[in-house]
Scaffold this active site. Structure first.
Site, PDB file in Angstrom:
ATOM      1  N   ASP A  24      15.734  -0.060 -11.515  1.00  0.00           N
ATOM      2  CA  ASP A  24      16.815   0.100 -12.480  1.00  0.00           C
ATOM      3  C   ASP A  24      16.288  -0.023 -13.910  1.00  0.00           C
ATOM      4  O   ASP A  24      15.331  -0.758 -14.166  1.00  0.00           O
ATOM      5  CB  ASP A  24      17.893  -0.957 -12.229  1.00  0.00           C
ATOM      6  CG  ASP A  24      19.198  -0.633 -12.917  1.00  0.00           C
ATOM      7  OD1 ASP A  24      19.416   0.544 -13.270  1.00  0.00           O
ATOM      8  OD2 ASP A  24      20.007  -1.557 -13.117  1.00  0.00           O
ATOM      9  N   GLY A  25      16.929   0.695 -14.819  1.00  0.00           N
ATOM     10  CA  GLY A  25      16.627   0.541 -16.239  1.00  0.00           C
ATOM     11  C   GLY A  25      15.949   1.717 -16.896  1.00  0.00           C
ATOM     12  O   GLY A  25      15.621   1.660 -18.091  1.00  0.00           O
ATOM     13  N   ASN A  26      15.737   2.808 -16.166  1.00  0.00           N
ATOM     14  CA  ASN A  26      15.069   3.970 -16.755  1.00  0.00           C
ATOM     15  C   ASN A  26      15.835   4.527 -17.961  1.00  0.00           C
ATOM     16  O   ASN A  26      15.244   4.835 -18.995  1.00  0.00           O
ATOM     17  CB  ASN A  26      14.922   5.086 -15.712  1.00  0.00           C
ATOM     18  CG  ASN A  26      13.944   4.746 -14.611  1.00  0.00           C
ATOM     19  OD1 ASN A  26      13.050   3.941 -14.787  1.00  0.00           O
ATOM     20  ND2 ASN A  26      14.126   5.372 -13.458  1.00  0.00           N
ATOM     21  N   ARG A  37      17.831  10.180 -21.385  1.00  0.00           N
ATOM     22  CA  ARG A  37      17.679   9.362 -20.182  1.00  0.00           C
ATOM     23  C   ARG A  37      16.621   9.928 -19.229  1.00  0.00           C
ATOM     24  O   ARG A  37      15.904   9.169 -18.572  1.00  0.00           O
ATOM     25  CB  ARG A  37      19.035   9.252 -19.465  1.00  0.00           C
ATOM     26  CG  ARG A  37      20.044   8.392 -20.211  1.00  0.00           C
ATOM     27  CD  ARG A  37      21.395   8.389 -19.507  1.00  0.00           C
ATOM     28  NE  ARG A  37      21.302   7.869 -18.157  1.00  0.00           N
ATOM     29  CZ  ARG A  37      21.340   6.569 -17.841  1.00  0.00           C
ATOM     30  NH1 ARG A  37      21.483   5.654 -18.796  1.00  0.00           N
ATOM     31  NH2 ARG A  37      21.278   6.188 -16.591  1.00  0.00           N
ATOM     32  N   SER A  69      21.262   7.058  -5.474  1.00  0.00           N
ATOM     33  CA  SER A  69      22.301   6.537  -4.598  1.00  0.00           C
ATOM     34  C   SER A  69      23.412   7.555  -4.383  1.00  0.00           C
ATOM     35  O   SER A  69      23.547   8.539  -5.134  1.00  0.00           O
ATOM     36  CB  SER A  69      22.898   5.249  -5.181  1.00  0.00           C
ATOM     37  OG  SER A  69      23.796   5.547  -6.231  1.00  0.00           O
ATOM     38  N   ASN A  72      25.337   7.946  -7.486  1.00  0.00           N
ATOM     39  CA  ASN A  72      24.727   8.551  -8.671  1.00  0.00           C
ATOM     40  C   ASN A  72      25.200   9.976  -8.945  1.00  0.00           C
ATOM     41  O   ASN A  72      24.964  10.524 -10.031  1.00  0.00           O
ATOM     42  CB  ASN A  72      23.199   8.542  -8.557  1.00  0.00           C
ATOM     43  CG  ASN A  72      22.592   7.170  -8.747  1.00  0.00           C
ATOM     44  OD1 ASN A  72      21.491   6.890  -8.268  1.00  0.00           O
ATOM     45  ND2 ASN A  72      23.298   6.290  -9.441  1.00  0.00           N
ATOM     46  N   ARG A 192      15.075  -6.359  -7.939  1.00  0.00           N
ATOM     47  CA  ARG A 192      15.847  -5.473  -8.810  1.00  0.00           C
ATOM     48  C   ARG A 192      15.416  -5.690 -10.247  1.00  0.00           C
ATOM     49  O   ARG A 192      15.398  -6.827 -10.736  1.00  0.00           O
ATOM     50  CB  ARG A 192      17.344  -5.697  -8.685  1.00  0.00           C
ATOM     51  CG  ARG A 192      18.095  -4.735  -9.627  1.00  0.00           C
ATOM     52  CD  ARG A 192      19.570  -4.704  -9.430  1.00  0.00           C
ATOM     53  NE  ARG A 192      20.152  -3.628 -10.278  1.00  0.00           N
ATOM     54  CZ  ARG A 192      21.238  -2.962  -9.975  1.00  0.00           C
ATOM     55  NH1 ARG A 192      21.882  -3.212  -8.861  1.00  0.00           N
ATOM     56  NH2 ARG A 192      21.687  -2.022 -10.786  1.00  0.00           N
ATOM     57  N   ARG A 198      22.900  -7.547  -8.956  1.00  0.00           N
ATOM     58  CA  ARG A 198      23.715  -7.053  -7.838  1.00  0.00           C
ATOM     59  C   ARG A 198      22.846  -6.135  -6.990  1.00  0.00           C
ATOM     60  O   ARG A 198      21.824  -5.630  -7.462  1.00  0.00           O
ATOM     61  CB  ARG A 198      24.960  -6.315  -8.332  1.00  0.00           C
ATOM     62  CG  ARG A 198      24.671  -5.144  -9.261  1.00  0.00           C
ATOM     63  CD  ARG A 198      25.960  -4.483  -9.723  1.00  0.00           C
ATOM     64  NE  ARG A 198      25.698  -3.370 -10.618  1.00  0.00           N
ATOM     65  CZ  ARG A 198      25.591  -3.471 -11.936  1.00  0.00           C
ATOM     66  NH1 ARG A 198      25.709  -4.664 -12.506  1.00  0.00           N
ATOM     67  NH2 ARG A 198      25.358  -2.403 -12.686  1.00  0.00           N
ATOM     68  N   GLU A 211      14.837 -12.276   0.799  1.00  0.00           N
ATOM     69  CA  GLU A 211      14.784 -13.032  -0.444  1.00  0.00           C
ATOM     70  C   GLU A 211      14.983 -12.039  -1.594  1.00  0.00           C
ATOM     71  O   GLU A 211      14.556 -10.882  -1.512  1.00  0.00           O
ATOM     72  CB  GLU A 211      13.433 -13.732  -0.582  1.00  0.00           C
ATOM     73  CG  GLU A 211      13.144 -14.749   0.515  1.00  0.00           C
ATOM     74  CD  GLU A 211      14.058 -15.957   0.430  1.00  0.00           C
ATOM     75  OE1 GLU A 211      14.243 -16.479  -0.691  1.00  0.00           O
ATOM     76  OE2 GLU A 211      14.588 -16.386   1.465  1.00  0.00           O
TER      77      GLU A 211
END
Length: 246
Positions: A24-26, A37, A69, A72, A192, A198, A211
């Site tokens: 995540d975070g691109n 983006r 996903s 998406n 993540r 989340r 974990e």
């Protein structure tokens, strides 16, 4: 190998055998630099090889990445089209390198909605790397945990309807045989990036006892040094799977 055997082995290993990553975070990484983006998505795609190449020395046999996903599709048409083009280019560019590194590639998710050319490339990459054993890279593409369970349940129900499966025999060990990940061990560690805490519908069934590490680093800045630190810190965790040590 049964899921129970995988779990028992996981408790004996110092490090994780299977690491799953929500990349995540691109988009935010790109926007913070005044770029579109898709610029961030391209940077994130380049980061994947570095992480995969770090796996053997860390004892990580399986790595699963969340690439796209089922949710998406709600993004702008420009971004979705750009991502699909990026996936096609990534496969064409990385096929030889992945094979030479001994990486076996699998894809999970619903392929029905994907472009036929992309699906063909996915099939070819899976076939080309099928004999590799050094690292198992699984790419979740048009994947959602709830969608996966729904599709698995339909297949299970069909087997019951056709008389291939007795409802009395259905138990906790039955459904995993119908999941996209049926040939993989459950993830030991889920990471993540980007500061979000989340799981976003990722490997819902498989991660019941995983974990978790939620870190602030944006995916394009996620280096093999950070990955190594997280994998090694896993060794200090006490995984009891609901039991109490005496």
């Amino acid at each position: 190998m049964s899921k129970n055997s995988d779990t028992a082995q996981a408790t004996d290993r110092k490090g994780p055998q299977h690491v799953a990553i929500i990349m995540d975070g691109n988009g935010r990484w790109a926007q913070s630099r005044g770029r579109p983006r898709l610029f961030g998505h391209r940077a994130g795609a380049r980061r994947v090889r570095e992480i995969v190449e770090a796996c053997p020395d860390l004892g990580v046999k399986y790595v699963t990445i969340f690439a796209f996903s089922t949710e998406n599709w709600k993004r702008t048409q420009t971004e979705v089209s750009g991502l699909m083009s990026l996936f096609r280019r990534y496969i064409k560019k990385e096929t030889r390198a992945l094979h030479d590194e001994g990486v076996r590639v699998r894809f999970i998710g619903d392929r029905v909605r994907l472009d036929a050319k992309l699906v063909k490339l996915m099939d070819e990459l899976e076939d080309y790397t099928a004999g590799n054993t050094r690292v198992n890279l699984t790419i979740a593409l048009n994947y959602g945990g709830r969608d996966e369970v729904a599709r698995a349940t339909k297949r299970l129900a069909q087997d019951v309807a056709d008389g291939r499966l007795d409802p009395a025999d259905v138990g906790e060990e039955t459904l995993p045989k119908y999941l996209d990940t049926c040939v993989l061990p459950d993830p030991d560690l889920v990471i993540r990036t980007s500061g979000e805490a989340r799981i976003s519908n990722f490997l819902l069934w498989q991660s019941a006892y995983a974990e978790y590490e939620f870190i602030d680093t944006l995916w394009p800045d996620f280096t093999d040094e950070i990955f190594t630190k997280l994998v090694k810190s896993y060794a200090g965790r006490d995984r009891r799977f609901g039991a109490v040590k005496t």
